[in-house]
Design a protein around this motif. Structure first.
Motif, PDB file in Angstrom:
ATOM      1  N   GLN A 177       0.836  -1.198   0.000  1.00 18.72           N
ATOM      2  CA  GLN A 177       0.000   0.000   0.000  1.00 18.72           C
ATOM      3  C   GLN A 177       0.872   1.250   0.000  1.00 18.72           C
ATOM      4  OE1 GLN A 177      -2.602  -0.447   3.407  1.00 18.72           O
ATOM      5  NE2 GLN A 177      -4.146  -1.485   2.174  1.00 18.72           N
ATOM      6  N   ALA A 178       0.304   2.325  -0.452  1.00 17.78           N
ATOM      7  CA  ALA A 178       1.028   3.592  -0.434  1.00 17.78           C
ATOM      8  C   ALA A 178       1.472   3.904   0.993  1.00 17.78           C
ATOM      9  CB  ALA A 178       0.143   4.707  -0.971  1.00 17.78           C
ATOM     10  N   GLY A 179       2.732   4.338   1.119  1.00 16.06           N
ATOM     11  CA  GLY A 179       3.284   4.632   2.427  1.00 16.06           C
ATOM     12  C   GLY A 179       4.085   3.492   3.027  1.00 16.06           C
ATOM     13  N   ASP A 180       3.917   2.295   2.484  1.00 13.02           N
ATOM     14  CA  ASP A 180       4.644   1.127   2.974  1.00 13.02           C
ATOM     15  C   ASP A 180       6.086   1.118   2.481  1.00 13.02           C
ATOM     16  OD1 ASP A 180       1.934  -1.351   2.903  1.00 13.02           O
ATOM     17  OD2 ASP A 180       2.419   0.287   4.300  1.00 13.02           O
ATOM     18  N   SER A 181       6.840   0.150   3.001  1.00 13.27           N
ATOM     19  CA  SER A 181       8.231  -0.040   2.596  1.00 13.27           C
ATOM     20  C   SER A 181       8.411  -1.409   1.966  1.00 13.27           C
ATOM     21  CB  SER A 181       9.159   0.087   3.801  1.00 13.27           C
ATOM     22  OG  SER A 181       9.086   1.367   4.383  1.00 13.27           O
ATOM     23  N   LEU A 182       9.457  -1.513   1.170  1.00 12.15           N
ATOM     24  CA  LEU A 182       9.777  -2.771   0.497  1.00 12.15           C
ATOM     25  C   LEU A 182      11.274  -2.775   0.229  1.00 12.15           C
ATOM     26  CD1 LEU A 182       7.937  -5.113  -0.509  1.00 12.15           C
ATOM     27  CD2 LEU A 182       7.998  -4.048  -2.768  1.00 12.15           C
ATOM     28  N   ARG A 183      11.889  -3.951   0.310  1.00 14.98           N
ATOM     29  CA  ARG A 183      13.311  -4.048  -0.006  1.00 14.98           C
ATOM     30  C   ARG A 183      13.528  -5.037  -1.140  1.00 14.98           C
ATOM     31  NH1 ARG A 183      18.590  -5.960   3.531  1.00 14.98           N
ATOM     32  NH2 ARG A 183      17.705  -8.027   3.099  1.00 14.98           N
ATOM     33  N   LEU A 184      14.150  -4.560  -2.175  1.00 14.10           N
ATOM     34  CA  LEU A 184      14.506  -5.411  -3.304  1.00 14.10           C
ATOM     35  C   LEU A 184      15.936  -5.914  -3.143  1.00 14.10           C
ATOM     36  CD1 LEU A 184      13.078  -3.320  -6.283  1.00 14.10           C
ATOM     37  CD2 LEU A 184      11.910  -4.983  -4.825  1.00 14.10           C
ATOM     38  N   SER A 185      16.170  -7.111  -3.634  1.00 12.58           N
ATOM     39  CA  SER A 185      17.504  -7.689  -3.612  1.00 12.58           C
ATOM     40  C   SER A 185      17.893  -8.125  -5.016  1.00 12.58           C
ATOM     41  CB  SER A 185      17.549  -8.914  -2.688  1.00 12.58           C
ATOM     42  OG  SER A 185      17.219  -8.572  -1.368  1.00 12.58           O
ATOM     43  N   CYS A 186      19.190  -8.116  -5.259  1.00  9.26           N
ATOM     44  CA  CYS A 186      19.713  -8.561  -6.552  1.00  9.26           C
ATOM     45  C   CYS A 186      20.979  -9.367  -6.287  1.00  9.26           C
ATOM     46  CB  CYS A 186      20.011  -7.377  -7.449  1.00  9.26           C
ATOM     47  SG  CYS A 186      20.879  -7.810  -8.976  1.00  9.26           S
ATOM     48  N   ALA A 187      20.885 -10.655  -6.503  1.00 10.22           N
ATOM     49  CA  ALA A 187      22.040 -11.527  -6.332  1.00 10.22           C
ATOM     50  C   ALA A 187      22.831 -11.584  -7.629  1.00 10.22           C
ATOM     51  CB  ALA A 187      21.584 -12.924  -5.923  1.00 10.22           C
ATOM     52  N   ALA A 188      24.117 -11.297  -7.535  1.00  8.98           N
ATOM     53  CA  ALA A 188      24.961 -11.246  -8.725  1.00  8.98           C
ATOM     54  C   ALA A 188      25.986 -12.369  -8.720  1.00  8.98           C
ATOM     55  CB  ALA A 188      25.673  -9.901  -8.799  1.00  8.98           C
ATOM     56  N   SER A 189      26.243 -12.896  -9.901  1.00 11.45           N
ATOM     57  CA  SER A 189      27.333 -13.843 -10.070  1.00 11.45           C
ATOM     58  C   SER A 189      28.373 -13.177 -10.938  1.00 11.45           C
ATOM     59  CB  SER A 189      26.830 -15.124 -10.743  1.00 11.45           C
ATOM     60  OG  SER A 189      26.397 -14.860 -12.056  1.00 11.45           O
ATOM     61  N   GLY A 190      29.623 -13.269 -10.559  1.00  9.36           N
ATOM     62  CA  GLY A 190      30.669 -12.607 -11.315  1.00  9.36           C
ATOM     63  C   GLY A 190      31.004 -11.248 -10.738  1.00  9.36           C
ATOM     64  N   ARG A 191      32.152 -10.747 -11.132  1.00  6.84           N
ATOM     65  CA  ARG A 191      32.643  -9.484 -10.582  1.00  6.84           C
ATOM     66  C   ARG A 191      32.176  -8.319 -11.444  1.00  6.84           C
ATOM     67  NH1 ARG A 191      36.998  -7.467  -7.457  1.00  6.84           N
ATOM     68  NH2 ARG A 191      36.713  -5.214  -7.415  1.00  6.84           N
ATOM     69  N   THR A 192      31.600  -7.328 -10.775  1.00 11.39           N
ATOM     70  CA  THR A 192      31.196  -6.106 -11.467  1.00 11.39           C
ATOM     71  C   THR A 192      31.654  -4.907 -10.659  1.00 11.39           C
ATOM     72  OG1 THR A 192      29.045  -6.049 -10.363  1.00 11.39           O
ATOM     73  CG2 THR A 192      29.158  -7.205 -12.464  1.00 11.39           C
ATOM     74  N   ASP A 193      31.590  -3.746 -11.261  1.00 14.55           N
ATOM     75  CA  ASP A 193      31.949  -2.520 -10.554  1.00 14.55           C
ATOM     76  C   ASP A 193      30.684  -1.721 -10.255  1.00 14.55           C
ATOM     77  OD1 ASP A 193      34.873  -0.631 -10.510  1.00 14.55           O
ATOM     78  OD2 ASP A 193      32.930   0.130  -9.888  1.00 14.55           O
ATOM     79  N   ALA A 194      30.147  -1.065 -11.243  1.00 14.98           N
ATOM     80  CA  ALA A 194      28.913  -0.314 -11.037  1.00 14.98           C
ATOM     81  C   ALA A 194      27.714  -1.261 -10.970  1.00 14.98           C
ATOM     82  CB  ALA A 194      28.704   0.673 -12.169  1.00 14.98           C
ATOM     83  N   MET A 195      26.788  -0.937 -10.081  1.00 19.56           N
ATOM     84  CA  MET A 195      25.522  -1.664 -10.013  1.00 19.56           C
ATOM     85  C   MET A 195      24.407  -0.664  -9.752  1.00 19.56           C
ATOM     86  SD  MET A 195      26.237  -5.245  -8.004  1.00 19.56           S
ATOM     87  CE  MET A 195      24.736  -5.982  -8.697  1.00 19.56           C
ATOM     88  N   GLY A 196      23.224  -0.999 -10.201  1.00 15.17           N
ATOM     89  CA  GLY A 196      22.139  -0.055 -10.010  1.00 15.17           C
ATOM     90  C   GLY A 196      20.775  -0.662 -10.242  1.00 15.17           C
ATOM     91  N   TRP A 197      19.766   0.181 -10.088  1.00 10.22           N
ATOM     92  CA  TRP A 197      18.377  -0.193 -10.299  1.00 10.22           C
ATOM     93  C   TRP A 197      17.742   0.762 -11.304  1.00 10.22           C
ATOM     94  CZ3 TRP A 197      16.409  -4.553  -8.165  1.00 10.22           C
ATOM     95  CH2 TRP A 197      17.087  -5.104  -7.077  1.00 10.22           C
ATOM     96  N   PHE A 198      16.962   0.188 -12.170  1.00  8.89           N
ATOM     97  CA  PHE A 198      16.147   0.928 -13.115  1.00  8.89           C
ATOM     98  C   PHE A 198      14.723   0.409 -12.975  1.00  8.89           C
ATOM     99  CE2 PHE A 198      19.380   2.982 -15.875  1.00  8.89           C
ATOM    100  CZ  PHE A 198      20.510   2.402 -15.338  1.00  8.89           C
ATOM    101  N   ARG A 199      13.759   1.156 -13.477  1.00  4.00           N
ATOM    102  CA  ARG A 199      12.372   0.684 -13.412  1.00  4.00           C
ATOM    103  C   ARG A 199      11.631   1.065 -14.679  1.00  4.00           C
ATOM    104  NH1 ARG A 199      10.040   4.624  -8.561  1.00  4.00           N
ATOM    105  NH2 ARG A 199       9.887   6.552  -9.785  1.00  4.00           N
ATOM    106  N   GLN A 200      10.608   0.284 -14.963  1.00  6.18           N
ATOM    107  CA  GLN A 200       9.786   0.534 -16.137  1.00  6.18           C
ATOM    108  C   GLN A 200       8.322   0.352 -15.775  1.00  6.18           C
ATOM    109  OE1 GLN A 200      10.714  -1.894 -19.577  1.00  6.18           O
ATOM    110  NE2 GLN A 200       9.765  -0.419 -20.953  1.00  6.18           N
ATOM    111  N   ALA A 201       7.588   1.438 -15.863  1.00  6.46           N
ATOM    112  CA  ALA A 201       6.153   1.395 -15.617  1.00  6.46           C
ATOM    113  C   ALA A 201       5.437   1.013 -16.913  1.00  6.46           C
ATOM    114  CB  ALA A 201       5.674   2.752 -15.121  1.00  6.46           C
ATOM    115  N   PRO A 202       4.212   0.499 -16.808  1.00 12.71           N
ATOM    116  CA  PRO A 202       3.478   0.101 -18.019  1.00 12.71           C
ATOM    117  C   PRO A 202       3.331   1.246 -19.006  1.00 12.71           C
ATOM    118  CG  PRO A 202       2.386  -0.731 -16.066  1.00 12.71           C
ATOM    119  CD  PRO A 202       3.482   0.173 -15.583  1.00 12.71           C
ATOM    120  N   GLY A 203       3.700   0.986 -20.234  1.00 12.09           N
ATOM    121  CA  GLY A 203       3.569   1.983 -21.282  1.00 12.09           C
ATOM    122  C   GLY A 203       4.639   3.058 -21.279  1.00 12.09           C
ATOM    123  N   LYS A 204       5.627   2.915 -20.422  1.00 13.82           N
ATOM    124  CA  LYS A 204       6.678   3.928 -20.328  1.00 13.82           C
ATOM    125  C   LYS A 204       8.050   3.302 -20.559  1.00 13.82           C
ATOM    126  CE  LYS A 204       4.158   6.994 -17.212  1.00 13.82           C
ATOM    127  NZ  LYS A 204       4.215   7.781 -15.949  1.00 13.82           N
TER     128      LYS A 204
END
Length: 122
Positions: free
Chosen positions: A13-40
């Motif tokens: 619900q609006a106002g709530d919290s959520l934590r996303l996780s991303c498990a990676a295999s292999g060595r990387t330097d930069a990491m980040g999150w992007f998002r895509q809403a429907p139709g965008k």
């Protein structure tokens, strides 16, 4: 080859919290999150470098979202607080073998996960 697997999405619900996780295999330097809403287009949310000296946030999430990284587990997190209906989207984890640069916010990164859906009800 780097593989990224997201988890943690869901319906909140609006106002709530959520934590996303991303498990990676292999060595990387930069990491980040992007998002895509429907139709965008997919847009930048947050990113950090291996050294964690540089972090970037989209203006729309600044102060509400926090990106972090557990180096021992090779896992990226996105803590999302005070969620709004406009935060609803498929969230993608991304990674790059290069150090974090400003252009990655626009051009994206080298590797992508399959995404996790976040739904926010008003």
């Amino acid at each position: 080859q780097v593989q990224l697997v997201e988890s943690g999405g869901g319906l909140v619900q609006a106002g709530d919290s959520l934590r996303l996780s991303c498990a990676a295999s292999g060595r990387t330097d930069a990491m980040g999150w992007f998002r895509q809403a429907p139709g965008k287009e997919r847009v930048f949310v947050a990113a950090l470098s291996w050294s964690h000296t540089n972090t970037y946030y989209a203006d729309s999430v600044q102060g509400r979202f926090t990106i972090s990284r557990d180096y021992a587990k090779n896992t990226l997190y996105l803590q999302m607080n005070r969620l709004k209906p406009e935060d609803a989207a498929v969230y993608y984890c991304a990674a790059d073998r290069a150090p974090l640069g400003a252009t990655m916010r626009v051009k994206g990164m080298e590797y992508w996960g399959k995404g996790t859906l976040v739904t926010v009800s008003s």
